[in-house]
Design a protein around this motif. Structure first.
Motif, PDB file in Angstrom:
ATOM      1  N   PHE A   1      45.510  40.617  30.031  1.00  0.00           N
ATOM      2  CA  PHE A   1      44.487  40.398  31.056  1.00  0.00           C
ATOM      3  C   PHE A   1      43.468  39.363  30.598  1.00  0.00           C
ATOM      4  O   PHE A   1      43.171  38.399  31.314  1.00  0.00           O
ATOM      5  CB  PHE A   1      43.780  41.710  31.398  1.00  0.00           C
ATOM      6  CG  PHE A   1      42.602  41.514  32.318  1.00  0.00           C
ATOM      7  CD1 PHE A   1      42.805  41.210  33.649  1.00  0.00           C
ATOM      8  CD2 PHE A   1      41.303  41.634  31.841  1.00  0.00           C
ATOM      9  CE1 PHE A   1      41.721  41.010  34.509  1.00  0.00           C
ATOM     10  CE2 PHE A   1      40.220  41.430  32.682  1.00  0.00           C
ATOM     11  CZ  PHE A   1      40.428  41.126  34.019  1.00  0.00           C
ATOM     12  N   ALA A   2      42.932  39.527  29.396  1.00  0.00           N
ATOM     13  CA  ALA A   2      41.951  38.575  28.885  1.00  0.00           C
ATOM     14  C   ALA A   2      42.551  37.176  28.785  1.00  0.00           C
ATOM     15  O   ALA A   2      41.882  36.174  29.046  1.00  0.00           O
ATOM     16  CB  ALA A   2      41.437  39.030  27.522  1.00  0.00           C
TER      17      ALA A   2
ATOM     18  N   LEU B   1      44.068  41.521  39.905  1.00  0.00           N
ATOM     19  CA  LEU B   1      44.110  40.326  39.063  1.00  0.00           C
ATOM     20  C   LEU B   1      44.263  39.070  39.912  1.00  0.00           C
ATOM     21  O   LEU B   1      43.581  38.060  39.681  1.00  0.00           O
ATOM     22  CB  LEU B   1      45.255  40.443  38.065  1.00  0.00           C
ATOM     23  CG  LEU B   1      45.459  39.274  37.101  1.00  0.00           C
ATOM     24  CD1 LEU B   1      44.210  39.045  36.259  1.00  0.00           C
ATOM     25  CD2 LEU B   1      46.673  39.525  36.198  1.00  0.00           C
ATOM     26  N   ARG B   2      45.132  39.111  40.901  1.00  0.00           N
ATOM     27  CA  ARG B   2      45.334  37.948  41.759  1.00  0.00           C
ATOM     28  C   ARG B   2      44.091  37.643  42.588  1.00  0.00           C
ATOM     29  O   ARG B   2      43.765  36.470  42.823  1.00  0.00           O
ATOM     30  CB  ARG B   2      46.548  38.178  42.654  1.00  0.00           C
ATOM     31  CG  ARG B   2      47.871  38.112  41.886  1.00  0.00           C
ATOM     32  CD  ARG B   2      49.062  38.437  42.761  1.00  0.00           C
ATOM     33  NE  ARG B   2      50.311  38.294  42.008  1.00  0.00           N
ATOM     34  CZ  ARG B   2      51.494  38.695  42.445  1.00  0.00           C
ATOM     35  NH1 ARG B   2      51.600  39.249  43.655  1.00  0.00           N
ATOM     36  NH2 ARG B   2      52.573  38.533  41.699  1.00  0.00           N
ATOM     37  N   MET B   3      43.387  38.673  43.030  1.00  0.00           N
ATOM     38  CA  MET B   3      42.140  38.456  43.760  1.00  0.00           C
ATOM     39  C   MET B   3      41.104  37.799  42.854  1.00  0.00           C
ATOM     40  O   MET B   3      40.392  36.874  43.263  1.00  0.00           O
ATOM     41  CB  MET B   3      41.620  39.782  44.314  1.00  0.00           C
ATOM     42  CG  MET B   3      42.423  40.361  45.453  1.00  0.00           C
ATOM     43  SD  MET B   3      41.820  41.988  45.994  1.00  0.00           S
ATOM     44  CE  MET B   3      40.150  41.567  46.491  1.00  0.00           C
TER      45      MET B   3
ATOM     46  N   GLU C   1      28.795  37.301  40.636  1.00  0.00           N
ATOM     47  CA  GLU C   1      29.606  38.000  39.644  1.00  0.00           C
ATOM     48  C   GLU C   1      30.911  38.406  40.288  1.00  0.00           C
ATOM     49  O   GLU C   1      30.938  39.010  41.353  1.00  0.00           O
ATOM     50  CB  GLU C   1      28.858  39.235  39.146  1.00  0.00           C
ATOM     51  CG  GLU C   1      29.520  39.937  37.992  1.00  0.00           C
ATOM     52  CD  GLU C   1      28.711  41.131  37.520  1.00  0.00           C
ATOM     53  OE1 GLU C   1      28.685  42.141  38.245  1.00  0.00           O
ATOM     54  OE2 GLU C   1      28.101  41.049  36.441  1.00  0.00           O
ATOM     55  N   LEU C   2      32.025  38.030  39.648  1.00  0.00           N
ATOM     56  CA  LEU C   2      33.344  38.406  40.121  1.00  0.00           C
ATOM     57  C   LEU C   2      33.776  39.629  39.332  1.00  0.00           C
ATOM     58  O   LEU C   2      34.081  39.536  38.161  1.00  0.00           O
ATOM     59  CB  LEU C   2      34.329  37.249  39.912  1.00  0.00           C
ATOM     60  CG  LEU C   2      33.865  35.872  40.400  1.00  0.00           C
ATOM     61  CD1 LEU C   2      34.936  34.839  40.112  1.00  0.00           C
ATOM     62  CD2 LEU C   2      33.537  35.906  41.879  1.00  0.00           C
ATOM     63  N   ARG C   3      33.806  40.759  39.986  1.00  0.00           N
ATOM     64  CA  ARG C   3      33.962  41.997  39.239  1.00  0.00           C
ATOM     65  C   ARG C   3      35.420  42.364  39.034  1.00  0.00           C
ATOM     66  O   ARG C   3      36.264  42.183  39.901  1.00  0.00           O
ATOM     67  CB  ARG C   3      33.259  43.154  39.953  1.00  0.00           C
ATOM     68  CG  ARG C   3      31.756  42.967  40.036  1.00  0.00           C
ATOM     69  CD  ARG C   3      31.072  44.279  40.369  1.00  0.00           C
ATOM     70  NE  ARG C   3      31.326  45.281  39.356  1.00  0.00           N
ATOM     71  CZ  ARG C   3      30.676  45.353  38.200  1.00  0.00           C
ATOM     72  NH1 ARG C   3      29.776  44.456  37.898  1.00  0.00           N
ATOM     73  NH2 ARG C   3      30.946  46.313  37.342  1.00  0.00           N
ATOM     74  N   TYR C   4      35.692  42.905  37.848  1.00  0.00           N
ATOM     75  CA  TYR C   4      36.989  43.536  37.571  1.00  0.00           C
ATOM     76  C   TYR C   4      36.667  44.895  36.980  1.00  0.00           C
ATOM     77  O   TYR C   4      36.189  45.000  35.868  1.00  0.00           O
ATOM     78  CB  TYR C   4      37.822  42.709  36.589  1.00  0.00           C
ATOM     79  CG  TYR C   4      39.165  43.345  36.329  1.00  0.00           C
ATOM     80  CD1 TYR C   4      40.245  43.084  37.150  1.00  0.00           C
ATOM     81  CD2 TYR C   4      39.336  44.248  35.292  1.00  0.00           C
ATOM     82  CE1 TYR C   4      41.472  43.682  36.943  1.00  0.00           C
ATOM     83  CE2 TYR C   4      40.566  44.866  35.082  1.00  0.00           C
ATOM     84  CZ  TYR C   4      41.620  44.571  35.910  1.00  0.00           C
ATOM     85  OH  TYR C   4      42.818  45.186  35.690  1.00  0.00           O
ATOM     86  N   GLY C   5      36.914  45.963  37.746  1.00  0.00           N
ATOM     87  CA  GLY C   5      36.410  47.272  37.365  1.00  0.00           C
ATOM     88  C   GLY C   5      37.225  47.976  36.302  1.00  0.00           C
ATOM     89  O   GLY C   5      38.447  47.970  36.347  1.00  0.00           O
ATOM     90  N   ARG C   6      36.556  48.628  35.366  1.00  0.00           N
ATOM     91  CA  ARG C   6      37.232  49.411  34.335  1.00  0.00           C
ATOM     92  C   ARG C   6      37.980  50.583  34.937  1.00  0.00           C
ATOM     93  O   ARG C   6      38.952  51.063  34.378  1.00  0.00           O
ATOM     94  CB  ARG C   6      36.193  49.899  33.331  1.00  0.00           C
ATOM     95  CG  ARG C   6      36.793  50.708  32.183  1.00  0.00           C
ATOM     96  CD  ARG C   6      35.717  51.221  31.260  1.00  0.00           C
ATOM     97  NE  ARG C   6      36.288  51.997  30.180  1.00  0.00           N
ATOM     98  CZ  ARG C   6      35.570  52.633  29.265  1.00  0.00           C
ATOM     99  NH1 ARG C   6      34.263  52.560  29.309  1.00  0.00           N
ATOM    100  NH2 ARG C   6      36.153  53.331  28.324  1.00  0.00           N
TER     101      ARG C   6
END
Length: 356
Positions: A36-37, A319-321, A342-347
């Protein structure tokens, strides 16, 4: 022009998504530990998926920039800084020539990723840029980076920053006002829940071992590396001794050797394994476990195949979003530093089976 290594750090290698299709020759897939990173770092600097990045394990690494360059730093927080000025992560950063970027202290996670716009210019070996340390192929001469190494980069895929753009007070870099927020990386070293499915030989273990797998914590030992995480905890035993035929393994496979202490196979895993496999880490939690340091505690939680498939589908959609939003921001080339957000990617995607 590119980067010159000033300090080698603990372990820094060039990696990409992996070297696939050569398992029948005994060549490990390898690649980045935290997919992911890796993907987000490349997208942040306009690279296509597959470009090589630096995987920086722990702190102590430093590079000098020989030319102005767009970069992105993602993954674990190793306190990246230039002249004691903190360099923000999870966003494009334009660093001026002559600047020295150092990774000073581990705050969370244990692996950071540094991508440069255009990607690093290194030879491709067996369709991959990844460093395979045991075979000494790929990456930079098949080895970890050393002091004095010079890394060149392909032409930047992002526009140069003109003199009219504001730099920080030290005059060393410029950064945009938006970022990706990845809550996953505020992980807890004390105990991290990792979701797993039952392995192919799960039913061959005795009842007490099955209970211990999910009711007890396991510590990551210092003997862990890119090949596998050796765990210390309650002994896991078979109901009766058996011989197993070696069969393919994948990243996240949990094997149990004769000493009863499980091993979680990671990026540089062998292609075949003959130990019984008690569990398989869900794909969405592989980046999570890849960021856990030696001494960190793991508690396994069982999920079903249907749950794992749903989580993975949600992960890919999210991920694609995220990638689409980043690309939209990067298209605003004339105003690349504006429009703070901020483009969030939630834990929670990695933690809750019922994430929606």
């Amino acid at each position: 022009m590119g980067l010159t290594v000033i300090k080698s750090g603990l372990l820094v290698t060039l990696q990409d998504a992996g070297r696939y299709g050569y398992g029948r020759y005994g060549i490990s897939a390898g690649g980045v530990m935290d997919g992911f990173a890796y993907r987000v770092a490349n997208v942040l600097v306009g690279n296509e998926d597959g470009a090589a990045v630096l995987e920086i394990t722990w702190s102590g690494f430093a590079v000098e920039f020989q030319s102005d360059m767009w970069v992105a730093i993602t993954g674990g927080d190793m306190s990246p800084a230039i002249q004691d000025t903190r360099v923000p992560m999870w966003r494009p950063v334009y660093i001026k020539a002559g600047s020295v970027l150092s990774f000073q202290q581990r705050l969370s996670g244990c692996r950071a990723y540094l991508a440069v716009s255009g990607g690093f210019e290194v030879p491709m070996v067996m369709d991959s840029y990844s460093t395979y340390l045991r075979a000494e192929i790929g990456g930079y001469e098949g080895r970890p980076l050393q002091k004095g190494d010079v890394l060149n980069a392909h032409p930047s895929r992002l526009p140069r920053v003109s003199s009219g753009f504001p730099y920080d007070e030290a005059g060393t870099f410029f950064t945009v006002k938006w970022s990706v927020s990845a809550d996953l990386y505020s992980i807890n070293d004390q105990e991290t829940v990792v979701r797993v499915l039952r392995g192919r030989q799960y039913d061959d273990f005795d009842s007490s071992s099955k209970l211990a797998l999910f009711q007890n914590s396991f510590r990551i030992t210092p003997q862990s590396d890119r090949m596998g995480y050796r765990l210390s905890g309650p002994l896991l035993r078979l109901s009766q001794e058996k011989e197993y035929v070696s069969e393919p393994v994948s990243i996240g496979t949990v094997q149990v050797p004769a000493d009863g202490q499980p091993i979680v196979l990671m990026a540089d895993r062998q292609t075949l394994g003959g130990y019984p496999k008690i569990a398989q880490v869900a794909s969405v939690d592989v980046p999570l476990i890849a960021q856990l340091p030696p001494g960190g505690m793991i508690r396994f939680k069982e999920i079903t195949l249907a749950e794992a498939e749903r989580l993975y589908t949600d992960y890919i959609r999210e991920l694609r979003m995220t990638e689409a939003m980043i690309k939209l921001k990067l298209k605003e080339r004339a105003n690349i530093g504006s429009s703070g957000s901020e483009l969030r990617y939630g834990r929670e995607l990695r933690r809750l089976p019922n994430w929606q």
